[in-house]
Design an enzyme around this catalytic site. Sequence first.
Site, PDB file in Angstrom:
ATOM      1  N   TYR A  46       0.814  -1.293  -0.050  1.00  0.00           N
ATOM      2  CA  TYR A  46      -0.027  -0.027   0.005  1.00  0.00           C
ATOM      3  C   TYR A  46       1.006   1.231   0.089  1.00  0.00           C
ATOM      4  O   TYR A  46       1.847   1.444   1.001  1.00  0.00           O
ATOM      5  CB  TYR A  46      -0.890  -0.023   1.167  1.00  0.00           C
ATOM      6  CG  TYR A  46      -2.223  -0.906   1.118  1.00  0.00           C
ATOM      7  CD1 TYR A  46      -3.148  -0.821  -0.007  1.00  0.00           C
ATOM      8  CD2 TYR A  46      -2.446  -1.757   2.127  1.00  0.00           C
ATOM      9  CE1 TYR A  46      -4.222  -1.365   0.003  1.00  0.00           C
ATOM     10  CE2 TYR A  46      -3.707  -2.331   2.037  1.00  0.00           C
ATOM     11  CZ  TYR A  46      -4.429  -2.421   0.969  1.00  0.00           C
ATOM     12  OH  TYR A  46      -5.594  -3.063   0.969  1.00  0.00           O
TER      13      TYR A  46
ATOM     14  N   ASP B 102      -6.879  -0.339  -5.415  1.00  0.00           N
ATOM     15  CA  ASP B 102      -8.292  -0.192  -5.458  1.00  0.00           C
ATOM     16  C   ASP B 102      -9.083   0.339  -4.115  1.00  0.00           C
ATOM     17  O   ASP B 102     -10.233   0.268  -3.998  1.00  0.00           O
ATOM     18  CB  ASP B 102      -8.736  -1.427  -5.819  1.00  0.00           C
ATOM     19  CG  ASP B 102      -8.595  -2.502  -5.112  1.00  0.00           C
ATOM     20  OD1 ASP B 102      -7.789  -2.381  -3.865  1.00  0.00           O
ATOM     21  OD2 ASP B 102      -9.013  -3.846  -5.553  1.00  0.00           O
TER      22      ASP B 102
ATOM     23  N   HIS C  35     -11.020  -6.827  -4.851  1.00  0.00           N
ATOM     24  CA  HIS C  35     -10.634  -7.049  -3.297  1.00  0.00           C
ATOM     25  C   HIS C  35     -11.563  -7.877  -2.735  1.00  0.00           C
ATOM     26  O   HIS C  35     -11.864  -7.465  -1.446  1.00  0.00           O
ATOM     27  CB  HIS C  35     -10.632  -5.504  -2.882  1.00  0.00           C
ATOM     28  CG  HIS C  35      -9.597  -5.149  -1.825  1.00  0.00           C
ATOM     29  ND1 HIS C  35      -8.405  -4.295  -2.152  1.00  0.00           N
ATOM     30  CD2 HIS C  35      -9.550  -5.510  -0.374  1.00  0.00           C
ATOM     31  CE1 HIS C  35      -7.760  -4.114  -0.890  1.00  0.00           C
ATOM     32  NE2 HIS C  35      -8.523  -4.975   0.131  1.00  0.00           N
TER      33      HIS C  35
HETATM   34  C1  FMN Z   1      -9.329 -10.417   5.580  1.00  0.00           C
HETATM   35  C2  FMN Z   1      -8.867  -9.931   4.218  1.00  0.00           C
HETATM   36  C3  FMN Z   1      -7.894  -9.099   4.321  1.00  0.00           C
HETATM   37  C4  FMN Z   1      -7.432  -8.520   3.229  1.00  0.00           C
HETATM   38  N1  FMN Z   1      -6.318  -7.532   3.059  1.00  0.00           N
HETATM   39  C5  FMN Z   1      -5.900  -6.998   2.039  1.00  0.00           C
HETATM   40  C6  FMN Z   1      -4.749  -6.172   2.146  1.00  0.00           C
HETATM   41  O1  FMN Z   1      -4.360  -6.042   3.102  1.00  0.00           O
HETATM   42  N2  FMN Z   1      -4.317  -5.832   0.794  1.00  0.00           N
HETATM   43  C7  FMN Z   1      -4.984  -6.330  -0.195  1.00  0.00           C
HETATM   44  O2  FMN Z   1      -4.384  -5.880  -1.365  1.00  0.00           O
HETATM   45  N3  FMN Z   1      -5.921  -7.115  -0.500  1.00  0.00           N
HETATM   46  C8  FMN Z   1      -6.591  -7.550   0.665  1.00  0.00           C
HETATM   47  N4  FMN Z   1      -7.790  -8.475   0.802  1.00  0.00           N
HETATM   48  C9  FMN Z   1      -8.023  -8.958  -0.471  1.00  0.00           C
HETATM   49  C10 FMN Z   1      -7.504 -10.116  -0.979  1.00  0.00           C
HETATM   50  O3  FMN Z   1      -6.220  -9.867  -1.343  1.00  0.00           O
HETATM   51  C11 FMN Z   1      -8.058 -10.749  -2.189  1.00  0.00           C
HETATM   52  O4  FMN Z   1      -8.221  -9.682  -3.338  1.00  0.00           O
HETATM   53  C12 FMN Z   1      -9.712 -11.273  -2.037  1.00  0.00           C
HETATM   54  O5  FMN Z   1      -9.692 -11.808  -0.807  1.00  0.00           O
HETATM   55  C13 FMN Z   1     -10.075 -12.339  -3.042  1.00  0.00           C
HETATM   56  O6  FMN Z   1     -11.195 -12.948  -2.816  1.00  0.00           O
HETATM   57  P1  FMN Z   1     -11.754 -14.229  -2.057  1.00  0.00           P
HETATM   58  O7  FMN Z   1     -11.416 -13.839  -0.773  1.00  0.00           O
HETATM   59  O8  FMN Z   1     -12.959 -14.469  -2.739  1.00  0.00           O
HETATM   60  O9  FMN Z   1     -10.440 -15.148  -2.618  1.00  0.00           O
HETATM   61  C14 FMN Z   1      -8.181  -8.914   1.927  1.00  0.00           C
HETATM   62  C15 FMN Z   1      -9.032  -9.773   1.882  1.00  0.00           C
HETATM   63  C16 FMN Z   1      -9.634 -10.407   3.373  1.00  0.00           C
HETATM   64  C17 FMN Z   1     -10.581 -11.432   3.197  1.00  0.00           C
END
Ligand code: FMN
Length: 363
Positions: free
Chosen positions: A134, A162, A259
Amino acid sequence: MDTDLSRIWCVDEFEELARQRLPRVAAEYAAAGVADEATARENLAAFARLSLVPRVCVDVSRIDTGVMLFGRRHQFPILLAPCSYQKLNHPDGELAVVAGGNLAGATFITATFASVTLEDTAAASQQPLWFQLYIHPDREFTRDLVKRVENAGYEALVVTVDVPVNGPRYRELRAGFALPLGVGRVNLAGLGSDAVAGAHRPHGRDIYTAVRAADVTWRDIELLKAATRLPVIVKGILHPDDATLAMQHGADGVYVSNHGGRSVDTVAPALDCLPRIVDRVGGARPVLYDGGIRRGTDIVKALGLGATAVAIGRPWVHGLAAAGAAGVARVVEILRTELEMAMGLLGRTSIAALDRSLFWRTS
Ligand SMILES: Cc1cc2nc3c(=O)[nH]c(=O)nc-3n(C[C@H](O)[C@H](O)[C@H](O)COP(=O)(O)O)c2cc1C
């Protein structure tokens, strides 16, 4: 009580197990989509809308799921997507995730907002690691962070673009989400305690946070490219024009993601955005995909639409919460096995053979 992981067949089963073991607030943080969670639901539904059609009498006695990504061969096209604050889900946090990655042979993309330092995470990993960045309002801090990432041996930088502002994650708010004592943004420690806690709200408004810059533009991608020798992958691309712009500004990879439905609600399902981006990128760069992958057939579909590899988010988080490193590894193993089964049953023996001829079209 230890879970007999060999008796867990589907990744979805881990969600219920995770709920049984986690405090409500942690379970809700992982589950949350934004607002009414329409996009989070649609990310899953989009896969069900696509039908496959097999080819038969193909020799499938050897199936190769290997892919090349940034000069490195991965035995299978499944990465662990960046998810912040893993000490919410396991006392060892990201160290348990890398231990799972080591067992499974999977690459973990650790997060800027990890609860274990990027150096300690790298020291524990026997697999290639990537880092999710980030961009911080303090660009000098960001440059220093990128140097730390390079020095620790990470192999790629995934820049998430995003979430320039916060979204209304009502599920999290209702559960009273706050970082518990002992779970912090340790990678930001150099910035002082207020910044690490994210306590300060720029302009006094809830839409902004002090820990992610709201003014990130393509110029930042250019500056990052100039500041690092690592491949730079831009995460959170849904519009084909943004894929073009990412490439024009030097991105080495395009990462299609909404995301996990956590940024803005009623955004299109990530899968529906994938084909047009693949067409625009035209094979010039790897295209990564995440959002809603829960089955081997989902991986086949994303790769059939042109993704180079996929990442999973909630599935490994649930695996970690349910059974630690072994749970993460079991989730990867289930998906990997389902992928091989699907390929064999569809008459496809290599990842290159997963293309749009897989899909049944009724019109
Ligand atoms: C608990 C949680 C925390 C997340 N934290 C971040 C993050 O810090 N940075 C980021 O780029 N995406 C973050 N994401 C998004 C994930 O990288 C990813 O895009 C997303 O979980 C994919 O979808 P799925 O959970 O259906 O596999 C987070 C997702 C979850 C569920």
